[in-house]
Enzyme design. Sequence first.
Site, PDB file in Angstrom:
ATOM      1  N   ASP A  33      34.202  31.266  29.373  1.00 28.43           N
ATOM      2  CA  ASP A  33      34.439  32.955  29.228  1.00 28.43           C
ATOM      3  C   ASP A  33      34.083  33.190  27.695  1.00 28.43           C
ATOM      4  O   ASP A  33      34.117  34.266  27.503  1.00 28.43           O
ATOM      5  CB  ASP A  33      35.652  33.123  29.693  1.00 28.43           C
ATOM      6  CG  ASP A  33      35.459  34.077  31.073  1.00 28.43           C
ATOM      7  OD1 ASP A  33      34.617  34.673  31.107  1.00 28.43           O
ATOM      8  OD2 ASP A  33      36.420  33.960  31.671  1.00 28.43           O
ATOM      9  N   GLN A  45      40.328  34.373  36.010  1.00 31.11           N
ATOM     10  CA  GLN A  45      39.947  35.703  36.336  1.00 31.11           C
ATOM     11  C   GLN A  45      41.056  36.684  36.000  1.00 31.11           C
ATOM     12  O   GLN A  45      42.064  36.313  36.115  1.00 31.11           O
ATOM     13  CB  GLN A  45      39.545  35.976  37.702  1.00 31.11           C
ATOM     14  CG  GLN A  45      39.165  37.148  38.277  1.00 31.11           C
ATOM     15  CD  GLN A  45      37.707  37.639  37.658  1.00 31.11           C
ATOM     16  OE1 GLN A  45      36.883  36.590  37.413  1.00 31.11           O
ATOM     17  NE2 GLN A  45      37.451  38.771  37.259  1.00 31.11           N
ATOM     18  N   LYS A  58      31.004  34.718  41.882  1.00 32.07           N
ATOM     19  CA  LYS A  58      30.660  33.394  40.768  1.00 32.07           C
ATOM     20  C   LYS A  58      30.645  32.149  41.435  1.00 32.07           C
ATOM     21  O   LYS A  58      29.696  31.351  41.232  1.00 32.07           O
ATOM     22  CB  LYS A  58      31.999  33.281  39.816  1.00 32.07           C
ATOM     23  CG  LYS A  58      31.973  34.544  38.786  1.00 32.07           C
ATOM     24  CD  LYS A  58      33.152  34.853  38.113  1.00 32.07           C
ATOM     25  CE  LYS A  58      33.177  35.958  37.313  1.00 32.07           C
ATOM     26  NZ  LYS A  58      34.413  36.425  36.855  1.00 32.07           N
TER      27      LYS A  58
HETATM   28  N1  GUN Z   1      37.657  40.108  34.744  1.00 32.74           N
HETATM   29  C1  GUN Z   1      36.671  41.167  34.662  1.00 32.74           C
HETATM   30  N2  GUN Z   1      35.596  40.617  33.819  1.00 32.74           N
HETATM   31  C2  GUN Z   1      35.887  39.439  33.753  1.00 32.74           C
HETATM   32  C3  GUN Z   1      35.239  38.190  33.038  1.00 32.74           C
HETATM   33  O1  GUN Z   1      34.009  38.248  32.466  1.00 32.74           O
HETATM   34  N3  GUN Z   1      35.962  36.880  32.663  1.00 32.74           N
HETATM   35  C4  GUN Z   1      37.216  36.931  33.470  1.00 32.74           C
HETATM   36  N4  GUN Z   1      37.808  35.582  33.476  1.00 32.74           N
HETATM   37  N5  GUN Z   1      37.941  37.515  34.012  1.00 32.74           N
HETATM   38  C5  GUN Z   1      37.463  38.846  34.192  1.00 32.74           C
END
Ligand code: GUN
Length: 284
Positions: free
Chosen positions: A121, A98, A54
């Site tokens: 998100d 995350q 990311k």
């Molecule tokens: N963990 C696995 N997928 C995601 C996601 O799309 N966003 C976040 N914040 N954590 C994750």
Amino acid sequence: MTANIIDGKAIATAMRAEIAQNVRNMVEKGITPPGLAVILVGDDPASQIYVRNKKNDCIKVGFYTEEHLLPAVTSEEELKKLIIRLNQNPKIHGILLQLPLPAGLNEKAMLELIAPEKDVDCFHPLNVGNLFLGIPRFLPCTPAGVMEMLKYEKVNLQGKRAVVVGRSNIVGKPMALLLMNEHATVTICHSRTIDLPKITREADIVVVAIGKAKFLTEDMVSKGQIIIDVGQNRVGEKLVGDVDFDRVAQIVALITPVPGGVGPMTRAMLLKNTMQAERLARKG
Ligand code: GUN
């Protein structure tokens, strides 16, 4: 017949190129580029890879980015302080915490601390509620990425039978909502569903998001279907989807691979949401 593969990696690359161009246009006009803060608590190896990807995506498109790597022993109070600081930082337009968080940290409480206008998100209850009401500020990244792929493939969803396997808050539930918004007739299936193979075989589109490697097998699909695999299961060193790809691809019309399918699209949608957050912060 072997199915056509929906190349999520290529679609995401095209989206990133468009975003990068938008950022260059912003910079030319003297506008500060969008900023994304990514927070990782603990040292889960899969999460470390996701967070690194990311961050690299942000750098590639010219976003400002901050990575906050906190030890697993971080207290809620410390995490809270960081989130509040990022909420107040005008260089940061999006905050991604995350998941999963280490045991002992309350995920729900921590996510609710993120300012809704920086919740790229789309996990904050306010944003989830707005999505439910049909007035979304952001779209949740994975379901939105799936919709983008279907749009790219010019799939007309109106009146189609869509089956979503999995009912998570992050994927299954919002996926059903987005498909319904495009006028598909949606069925959500889960671990207590009776005769799942019959239901999936009768669908036009099947989206599988349950986190079990090769769960959707050839006896559960039929000719002409579109199969979207949201699974990201680590089997040894390999990343394996929820679909038994090699066999299912022999039968259906269109299918997403893992890796290179939904995963890159999720990341591209995160960039799109961060662009959107910056635009909303600037223009309201
Ligand atoms: N963990 C696995 N997928 C995601 C996601 O799309 N966003 C976040 N914040 N954590 C994750």
